[in-house]
Design a protein around this motif. Sequence first.
Motif, mmCIF file in Angstrom:
data_model
loop_
_atom_site.group_PDB
_atom_site.id
_atom_site.type_symbol
_atom_site.label_atom_id
_atom_site.label_comp_id
_atom_site.label_asym_id
_atom_site.label_seq_id
_atom_site.Cartn_x
_atom_site.Cartn_y
_atom_site.Cartn_z
ATOM 1 N N LYS A 2 3.158 -9.018 -1.575
ATOM 2 C CA LYS A 2 2.698 -9.157 -2.946
ATOM 3 C C LYS A 2 1.467 -8.279 -3.174
ATOM 4 O O LYS A 2 0.653 -8.078 -2.283
ATOM 5 C CB LYS A 2 2.349 -10.612 -3.234
ATOM 6 C CG LYS A 2 3.481 -11.571 -2.988
ATOM 7 C CD LYS A 2 4.323 -11.719 -4.217
ATOM 8 C CE LYS A 2 5.305 -12.844 -4.066
ATOM 9 N NZ LYS A 2 6.651 -12.409 -3.906
ATOM 10 N N LYS A 3 1.344 -7.774 -4.379
ATOM 11 C CA LYS A 3 0.233 -6.882 -4.713
ATOM 12 C C LYS A 3 -1.112 -7.561 -4.470
ATOM 13 O O LYS A 3 -2.040 -6.938 -3.952
ATOM 14 C CB LYS A 3 0.346 -6.420 -6.158
ATOM 15 C CG LYS A 3 -0.695 -5.405 -6.531
ATOM 16 C CD LYS A 3 -0.485 -4.854 -7.916
ATOM 17 C CE LYS A 3 -1.564 -3.824 -8.192
ATOM 18 N NZ LYS A 3 -1.323 -3.057 -9.375
ATOM 19 N N GLN A 4 -1.215 -8.848 -4.800
ATOM 20 C CA GLN A 4 -2.474 -9.573 -4.617
ATOM 21 C C GLN A 4 -2.862 -9.635 -3.130
ATOM 22 O O GLN A 4 -4.020 -9.452 -2.777
ATOM 23 C CB GLN A 4 -2.353 -10.977 -5.195
ATOM 24 C CG GLN A 4 -3.626 -11.774 -5.115
ATOM 25 C CD GLN A 4 -3.466 -13.165 -5.710
ATOM 26 O OE1 GLN A 4 -2.381 -13.588 -6.072
ATOM 27 N NE2 GLN A 4 -4.562 -13.867 -5.791
ATOM 28 N N LEU A 7 -4.024 -6.171 -2.069
ATOM 29 C CA LEU A 7 -5.370 -5.887 -2.566
ATOM 30 C C LEU A 7 -6.429 -6.662 -1.792
ATOM 31 O O LEU A 7 -7.495 -6.137 -1.469
ATOM 32 C CB LEU A 7 -5.467 -6.194 -4.058
ATOM 33 C CG LEU A 7 -4.636 -5.299 -4.976
ATOM 34 C CD1 LEU A 7 -4.682 -5.800 -6.413
ATOM 35 C CD2 LEU A 7 -5.082 -3.852 -4.885
ATOM 36 N N CYS A 25 0.042 1.901 1.542
ATOM 37 C CA CYS A 25 0.965 0.772 1.585
ATOM 38 C C CYS A 25 0.860 0.035 2.914
ATOM 39 O O CYS A 25 0.267 0.541 3.863
ATOM 40 C CB CYS A 25 2.399 1.234 1.374
ATOM 41 S SG CYS A 25 2.988 2.350 2.664
#
Length: 174
Positions: A2-4, A7, A25
Amino acid sequence: MKKQDFLMKTKLIQETFNDKRKIKCQIPIQNLKLENHIHQEGSIFITENDEIIDLELQLTNFTEDELVKYVELAEALYETNNKYVSIYIICPNTVNICVKECEIKSEAEFSIKLAAVEENPAEILLNIIKNKIIKGEILDNEDLYALSMMPLICKKEERNYFRKEYFKIINNLN
């Protein structure tokens, strides 16, 4: 991933280890096709220069055996990509560091850095997962594995608390 999560982990790398390289990535370590005996539990990232960053959570004392395990991983990752490898290890400040900083001779180009943090790693994981649930996100296999590991990465007197939280979350999954 997931992007969260991506990050959060990249921010952790940048802030904890002062690494300002741009991370492109995360790749599943299984995609690297390392030999089975090689340690394969961290999060592997590729930078914009195709260098490798491995983020690890060390929950036991950092001994000579642990250092050998990470050197072996760094060499295997270097052999796979022929690019510089950074192994970043975060551990709670309750972990004993039983080896001295030293130069490691190798044909591979890599560095290994440790950072001791004040936060309880089990509490950090639990908060991340609870925030995902609050936001309505689906827990993936990595989340479920982290949940199951919480009682093993905390102090003995905290195990029942983390087991209970694990059971609550698992029982409320659809």
